[in-house]
Design an enzyme around this catalytic site. Structure first.
Site, PDB file in Angstrom:
ATOM      1  N   LYS A 133       0.837  -1.198   0.000  1.00  0.00           N
ATOM      2  CA  LYS A 133       0.000   0.000   0.000  1.00  0.00           C
ATOM      3  C   LYS A 133       0.884   1.265   0.000  1.00  0.00           C
ATOM      4  CE  LYS A 133      -3.806  -2.593   1.985  1.00  0.00           C
ATOM      5  NZ  LYS A 133      -4.991  -2.597   2.873  1.00  0.00           N
ATOM      6  N   GLU A 150      -9.892  -0.485  -1.751  1.00  0.00           N
ATOM      7  CA  GLU A 150      -9.542   0.922  -1.540  1.00  0.00           C
ATOM      8  C   GLU A 150      -9.664   1.710  -2.838  1.00  0.00           C
ATOM      9  OE1 GLU A 150      -6.742  -0.535   2.100  1.00  0.00           O
ATOM     10  OE2 GLU A 150      -5.788   0.083   0.229  1.00  0.00           O
ATOM     11  N   HIS A 207      -8.804  -3.338  -6.083  1.00  0.00           N
ATOM     12  CA  HIS A 207      -8.718  -3.406  -4.623  1.00  0.00           C
ATOM     13  C   HIS A 207      -9.823  -2.554  -4.007  1.00  0.00           C
ATOM     14  CE1 HIS A 207      -7.217  -2.940  -0.528  1.00  0.00           C
ATOM     15  NE2 HIS A 207      -6.509  -4.023  -0.750  1.00  0.00           N
TER      16      HIS A 207
END
Length: 248
Positions: free
Chosen positions: A13, A97, A95
């Site tokens: 990340k 996010e 993903h």
């Protein structure tokens, strides 16, 4: 039935710098890693080159995202070709996010999947439901719809890993129980059997992501349809080695 090689991805990340990532890379390079496990580390794009130059060749490097076209006036974006040029083999797409923090639609994620595969980049395609969706009993509906859009954009499933990441379990410390993970993975495999083919259902790796740690990885890895992990926070710590070796 096809033998599915265990796959563990580390999603770094937006974390680390050259110093801390360099220490992590040294830990991974010197660790005894299970031969039968495929490992990929997803570095921030600015560190893709650094990661590939320093990681042992037995560990792959992945991008964390990319755009749906090869080049052009798209400030701040990177293309699959650029990721390949840095020596990386994989990219994470869809993903949670990206979906929920940055508002990426199923359609955009599908277009990205198609373009990455056309450029010979392996895709770790993420799907998963939010807490309110699980509580409303719509888990299957949500993950099937997300998988459908991915499937429509895949010609060669050999380059795809499907990552089931219940959004309610990412970075929350809540993990799906091994039974919960297995149940969804089994249903996803049945969906692939019904909607794609027996061969794809048997061979595609479905990995689990959502607060995987050294403490819970072995039990999760023992489930029949859990073919690996996509690891967040723990991939930045030495326990990532234990997770890679969950099947050893």
């Amino acid at each position: 039935m096809a033998l599915r090689k265990f796959f563990v991805g580390g999603n770094w990340k937006m974390n680390g710098n050259k110093e801390s990532l360099g220490e992590l890379i040294t830990t991974l390079n010197t660790a005894s890693l299970h031969d039968e496990t495929e490992v990929a580390c997803a570095a921030p794009s600015i560190y893709l080159d650094f990661a590939r130059s320093n990681l042992d060749p037995r560990i792959s490097v992945a991008g964390q995202n990319c755009y749906k076209v090869a080049k052009g006036a798209f400030t701040g974006e990177i293309s699959p070709a650029m990721i390949r040029d840095c020596g990386a083999d994989w990219v994470i797409l869809g993903h949670s996010e990206r979906r929920h923090v940055f508002g990426e639609s199923d359609e955009l994620i599908g277009q990205k999947v198609a373009h990455a595969l056309e450029n010979d980049l392996g895709v770790i395609a993420c799907i998963g439901e939010k807490l309110e969706e699980r509580e409303a009993g719509t888990t299957e509906e949500v993950v099937y719809a997300q998988t459908q859009v991915i499937a429509e954009n895949v010609k060669d499933w050999g380059k795809v890993v499907l990552a089931y990441e219940p959004v309610w379990a990412i970075g929350t410390g809540k993990t799906a129980t091994p039974e919960q993970a297995q149940e969804v993975h089994e249903k996803l495999r049945a969906w692939l059997r019904a909607n794609v083919s027996d061969d794809v259902a048997d061979s595609v790796r479905i990995i689990y992501g959502g607060s995987v740690t050294g403490a819970n990885c072995r039990e999760l890895a023992s489930q029949g349809d859990v073919d690996g992990f996509l690891v967040g926070g723990a991939s930045l710590k030495p326990e990532f080695v234990d997770i890679i070796n969950a099947r050893a």
